[in-house]
Structures are given as structure tokens and as C-alpha cells.
Design an enzyme around this catalytic site. Structure first.
Site, mmCIF file in Angstrom:
data_model
loop_
_atom_site.group_PDB
_atom_site.id
_atom_site.type_symbol
_atom_site.label_atom_id
_atom_site.label_comp_id
_atom_site.label_asym_id
_atom_site.label_seq_id
_atom_site.Cartn_x
_atom_site.Cartn_y
_atom_site.Cartn_z
ATOM 1 N N ASP A 164 10.365 -22.472 -14.225
ATOM 2 C CA ASP A 164 10.822 -21.579 -13.133
ATOM 3 C C ASP A 164 12.143 -21.191 -13.056
ATOM 4 O O ASP A 164 13.227 -22.012 -13.300
ATOM 5 C CB ASP A 164 10.282 -22.172 -11.858
ATOM 6 C CG ASP A 164 8.806 -21.962 -11.653
ATOM 7 O OD1 ASP A 164 8.064 -21.753 -12.572
ATOM 8 O OD2 ASP A 164 8.248 -22.386 -10.440
ATOM 9 N N ASP A 171 -1.823 -19.906 -13.620
ATOM 10 C CA ASP A 171 -0.940 -20.994 -13.707
ATOM 11 C C ASP A 171 -1.535 -22.389 -14.455
ATOM 12 O O ASP A 171 -2.894 -22.321 -14.935
ATOM 13 C CB ASP A 171 -0.393 -21.511 -12.484
ATOM 14 C CG ASP A 171 1.063 -21.665 -12.256
ATOM 15 O OD1 ASP A 171 1.734 -22.054 -13.461
ATOM 16 O OD2 ASP A 171 1.673 -21.660 -11.373
ATOM 17 N N TRP A 222 4.581 -22.095 -18.733
ATOM 18 C CA TRP A 222 6.044 -22.299 -18.779
ATOM 19 C C TRP A 222 6.629 -22.783 -19.909
ATOM 20 O O TRP A 222 7.601 -23.610 -20.298
ATOM 21 C CB TRP A 222 6.378 -23.826 -17.991
ATOM 22 C CG TRP A 222 5.546 -23.756 -16.628
ATOM 23 C CD1 TRP A 222 5.632 -22.934 -15.492
ATOM 24 C CD2 TRP A 222 4.632 -24.584 -16.316
ATOM 25 N NE1 TRP A 222 4.866 -23.202 -14.675
ATOM 26 C CE2 TRP A 222 4.056 -24.198 -15.046
ATOM 27 C CE3 TRP A 222 4.035 -25.564 -16.966
ATOM 28 C CZ2 TRP A 222 2.843 -24.925 -14.366
ATOM 29 C CZ3 TRP A 222 2.853 -26.406 -16.431
ATOM 30 C CH2 TRP A 222 2.510 -25.785 -14.972
HETATM 31 C C1 GLA Z 1 4.539 -22.440 -10.722
HETATM 32 C C2 GLA Z 1 4.787 -21.041 -11.222
HETATM 33 C C3 GLA Z 1 5.583 -20.343 -10.300
HETATM 34 C C4 GLA Z 1 4.851 -19.850 -9.209
HETATM 35 C C5 GLA Z 1 4.477 -21.201 -8.533
HETATM 36 C C6 GLA Z 1 3.369 -21.229 -7.381
HETATM 37 O O1 GLA Z 1 5.543 -23.188 -10.379
HETATM 38 O O2 GLA Z 1 5.599 -21.448 -12.567
HETATM 39 O O3 GLA Z 1 6.202 -18.997 -10.951
HETATM 40 O O4 GLA Z 1 3.852 -19.250 -9.392
HETATM 41 O O5 GLA Z 1 3.695 -22.200 -9.394
HETATM 42 O O6 GLA Z 1 3.125 -22.413 -6.841
#
Ligand code: GLA
Length: 498
Positions: free
Chosen positions: A300, A242, A278
Site C-alpha cells: 500500500d 485482495d 501487492w
Molecule cells: C489492502 C489493499 C488496500 C485496501 C485494503 C482494504 O491493504 O492493498 O488497497 O484495499 O486492503 O482493507
């Protein structure tokens, strides 16, 4: 290093030969044997064996002056010779698989490629985040594996079980290693990996390219090699990496991802590298270069349909994701997939308050069809213990999965859109020459949608099959037309009629 060792050995040999020659009159060629001088000479061995499914590696032993350039004719498909180092690696093998029971036999080909690529088709499996958020535990992960075995989804190809955020403690240990949260994973991650491997699953884990993850526990920045080695030693098969708490700059992001990509590669273990920033820095343009095998293209996902993303605290709706992916087809393919995020069907809910997805049944068909056409990762996000029949059917349609998993690995694209009517047609060319076609009705009313062969670049008699129904619809000559429910889809496979 090798070269020096070789010279030392050959010099000792030369001294030995010279002394024999004086003492015993044996006349041998001048054995200072100038290995790195003169014309090339390819030496033995000239035959080599290799198990079919293990990496091939062969250095072509060659004496003579450097630089040297190697080449090879008729290398079997999948093997690669580096003309500068003389090293042959790789290997692609097509294996015929058979499964037999009292009722018959299934025979299919499996391509095993040994080389630099992982994930020749999009990953399928489960991830803890969309349902359990920070409340994941060892028990839950093992239960999920058991559920996938019991409900038959393992046999439909769902194989990665991915632990997301919160498996680790907030601080790094005094020994410099990430600390496993023993309240959640009392027997450690290796125990979980072994449990999954014994059942044929692969284990994914999560970290972040900063000091802290999105959830605020310990990240891997500055400890990439240590952490990658730990992951490998535990038997981890995928790392979702991430980008919370890290600088926005693209070059910096590339460097941070490249460090982890390199560290994972250096472990020698086949660890899939899943990049999660993202889509903010156009990762589809650089993720492969830093060792990535899939990369999130969007924020997300939420269980929302419409384009107004903010209704659920910024979570992306299905239509948002459709728009984001429309221009990205050329970037996705075997070993490097665009990732529009996990599936949002079934009982979901990020933590304690689990609810049935807010997507209507037709919206869910649209969601899964789109992911199938996009060759997107199929990572289930729901609680498998509470899965209803509708969700199970949705995730278990063999023909729909087969489109997603087609080995040509082409990400489908939009061939036609009528923005007034809110109609879109997407298509995905398949390995066997047929095409998968999705007729999407994004409007609030039922409508007829028609697709002509001209729009699809095909001609003549075509056999049309409805993939969700798994039923042939007949043979059509110029076009196909059908009603499609509001927010729904018609998912077809079209192939030349014999
Ligand atoms: C981010 C990611 C999610 C998840 C969360 C965990 O938002 O995009 O898919 O992994 O972190 O904290």
C-alpha cells in the site's frame, strides 16, 4: 448438443422427403444428407449485419466430414476466426467523435474493440480506501460522483468509482450470498450502480480470495461463481480482489485468482479484474493468464517520499514505487497494467483523521508524472469534497493525462540514472511517434539536468513542450537542459520539428 439436434432434424427431413418421393415421384438427392460426411460445403447465410458497438458472433455453417479447418481472408481488423470451431468473434471499430458548442468543434477518434480485451488504456477514477477506509457509505459514493460531475473531472476521463473494503458484512448470509452492510448501503449496491451508470460512471467493488477480506469482513473464497453473478446482476464493472488471509504459495494464488477470473468472465458482463496481492508473487508474470486486467506491483502506498518504507507502518513511498517499477515496463500494456497503487494527493488519511498529503508540492508533481509515464491507473484517493485548487490542477492537466492514456499503451522506462547526483530520466514512447520524457531530481538540492537526443534515440531538430506548463519551449538540436527543483520533475513532450 447442436450436432445431435441437427442429425435428428435432418433424419426427420429425410423420412419426409423419402415419403414424398414414393407418393409423388419427386426425385430429390439422397436426403439422409450426411451432414458430417463428404466434402465441406459452406452453407447460408452469406451476409450478416451487426451493430457497430455490440459483439460480433458468427458460426460458419459448414457440412462435411470432421475435423474441419476454417480460414478467412480479409477479415476486418479486430475480428478473429477460430480455425477449429469456425466461430468468428470480435470487432474493432474506429469511430469519429465530435463535440460541438457555440465556440467550435472537437473531433477525435475512438477505438471500440469488441473481443477479449477490456481496459485498453489505464483506468481512471476514484477509490474509497485512501481517505475513508472503513467509513465509506452510499452517501459518500454518490457525493463523490456528484463532485466529479460538478468539478469537471468526469470530463477529463475519471470514470471508475470504486468501493473498497467494508461494504459487506463479516458473515456470509444463510442463503450463501455476500451480505451488503445495510447501515452503509441502505439501498443496496445495484442502486449505487444505477446512479453511477446514469451519469456515465462505472462502479468498482472489492472482495478477497479468502474467507475474510483484509478488513475482516466476508471474502469470496469458495463462492466465486455466486459472488461474480451477484456482482454482474448489480451492474458492477470492476472487481478489486485482495489477498489477505490467503496462503502465500504462488500456485495457490494463481488458482484462487483464476477461479474468480473465470467466474467473472462467465457472467458475460465486462467486469475489469483488478488483482491485489501487492506484487509478492510477481503477478506481472501470470496475472493476465488468470483473467487480470491490472495488478498491484507493491504494498500500500503512503504519503511518504523516501525509500525507508517503515516510517508509516510499512506503507510504500514514492521512491520505493519508482524502484519497484523500473524493471517492469515490458509487462504493462493494453488490457494488462502494472498497478503501483492509488494516488496519494489531496486530503487523505484512511478513516476519520484526514490530513493534507505529507508530500510536498514538488513531490506531488513527481508522483503524478511518474504515474503518467508508467501508464499506471489514475485512481484518486482523496476526499473530493475538500479538494484544494493545487490538487485539482494537479489531477486535471489534460496533457499529463493524455500521456498516461496514450493508446499505444507503452509503460515508460528509465533511460538514464546518475545515482551520485540522484538524477533520473524516464521516457515513454507515444502513438504519434513523439516521446514523453521526465527529468527527475530526487536529491535534496536544485540541480541542472541535461538529456541528449542520443540518450533518447532520436536525432535532429526536436520540438520540446513543457507538459505541466502546457508551453512550447522551442526547437532544440542535440539536447535539452534545465534546472529542476529538489524532489521535483520536468515533464516534457519531444517530437520531430516540422
Ligand atoms: C489492502 C489493499 C488496500 C485496501 C485494503 C482494504 O491493504 O492493498 O488497497 O484495499 O486492503 O482493507
Amino acid at each position: 448438443m447442436n450436432q445431435t439436434r441437427c442429425i435428428v432434424i435432418l433424419s426427420i427431413l429425410a423420412l419426409f422427403v423419402a415419403s414424398v418421393s414414393v407418393a409423388g415421384n419427386i426425385s430429390l438427392p439422397d436426403a439422409s444428407q450426411k451432414v458430417f460426411e463428404g466434402k465441406p460445403c459452406i452453407n447460408s447465410p452469406r451476409a450478416i449485419g451487426n451493430y457497430p458497438a455490440s459483439p460480433f458472433l458468427f458460426y460458419i455453417p459448414t457440412t462435411g466430414q470432421r475435423p474441419m479447418e476454417w480460414s478467412a481472408e480479409k477479415l476486418p481488423k479486430g475480428l478473429k476466426l477460430d480455425s477449429k470451431t469456425g466461430i468468428i468473434t470480435g470487432g474493432e471499430y474506429t469511430v469519429t467523435l465530435k463535440a460541438k458548442n457555440a465556440l467550435g468543434t472537437s473531433t477525435e477518434k475512438l477505438v471500440i474493440r469488441i473481443g477479449d480485451d477490456l481496459l485498453l488504456t489505464p483506468p481512471m477514477g476514484w477509490n474509497s480506501w485512501n481517505t475513508f477506509g472503513r467509513h465509506l457509505t452510499e452517501e459518500l459514493v454518490l457525493q463523490t460522483a456528484d463532485a466529479l460531475v460538478a468539478n469537471g473531472m468526469r470530463d477529463l476521463g475519471y470514470s471508475y468509482i470504486n468501493i473498497d473494503d467494508f461494504w459487506q458484512l463479516p458473515e456470509r448470509g444463510a442463503d450463501g450470498h455476500l451480505q451488503i452492510n445495510k447501515d452503509k448501503f441502505p439501498r443496496g449496491i445495484k442502486y449505487v450502480a444505477d446512479y453511477l451508470h446514469e451519469r456515465g460512471f462505472k462502479l468498482g467493488i472489492y472482495s478477497d480470495a479468502a474467507d475474510k477480506t483484509c478488513g475482516g469482513v466476508c471474502g469470496s473464497y469458495g463462492y466465486e461463481e455466486v459472488d461474480a453473478k451477484d456482482f454482474a446482476s448489480w451492474g458492477v464493472d470492476l472487481l478489486k480482489y485482495d489477498y489477505c488471509n490467503a496462503p502465500v504459495d504462488r500456485v495457490e494464488a494463481m488458482e484462487r485468482y483464476a477461479k474468480m477470473g473465470k467466474a467473472l468472465r462467465a457472467t458475460g458482463r465486462s467486469i475489469v479484474f483488478s488483482i491485489c496481492e501487492w506484487g509478492q508473487r510477481e503477478p506481472w508474470k501470470w496475472a493476465k493468464q488468470v483473467g487480470g486486467h491490472l495488478w498491484r506491483v507493491s504494498g500500500d502506498i503512503g504519503d511518504v517520499w523516501n525509500r525507508e518504507a517503515n516510517k508509516l507502518g510499512g506503507l510504500r513511498g514514492i521512491l520505493n514505487i519508482l524502484e519497484i517499477n523500473a524493471p517492469l515496463s515490458e509487462y504493462g500494456g493494453p488490457s494488462g497494467w502494472n498497478d503501483p497503487d492509488m494516488l496519494i494527493v489531496g486530503k487523505v488519511g484512511w478513516g476519520k483523521n484526514i490530513h493534507s498529503t505529507h508530500l510536498s508540492p514538488n513531490e506531488q508533481y513527481t508522483h503524478i508524472t511518474l504515474w503518467s509515464i508508467l501508464a499506471a491507473p489514475l485512481l484518486i484517493g482523496c476526499d473530493l469534497e475538500q479538494m484544494d485548487d493545487f490538487t485539482m490542477n494537479l489531477l486535471s492537466n489534460r496533457e499529463v493525462i493524455a500521456i498516461n492514456q496514450d493508446i499505444a499503451g507503452i509503460q515508460g522506462s528509465r533511460v538514464y540514472a546518475d545515482n551520485n547526483k540522484e538524477i533520473e530520466v524516464w521516457s515513454k514512447p507515444l502513438k504519434d511517434g513523439s516521446i514523453a520524457v521526465g527529468l527527475f531530481n530526487l536529491s535534496d538540492n536544485k540541480q541542472g539536468i541535461s538529456i541528449s537526443w542520443e540518450q533518447l534515440n532520436i536525432q535532429g531538430k526536436q520540438k520540446v513542450r513543457n507538459l505541466w506548463e502546457q508551453k512550447d519551449k522551442g526547437i532544440y538540436i542535440n539536447k535539452y537542459q534545465s534546472d529542476v527543483p529538489s524532489h521535483g520533475v520536468l515533464f516534457l513532450k519531444i517530437e520531430p520539428a516540422k
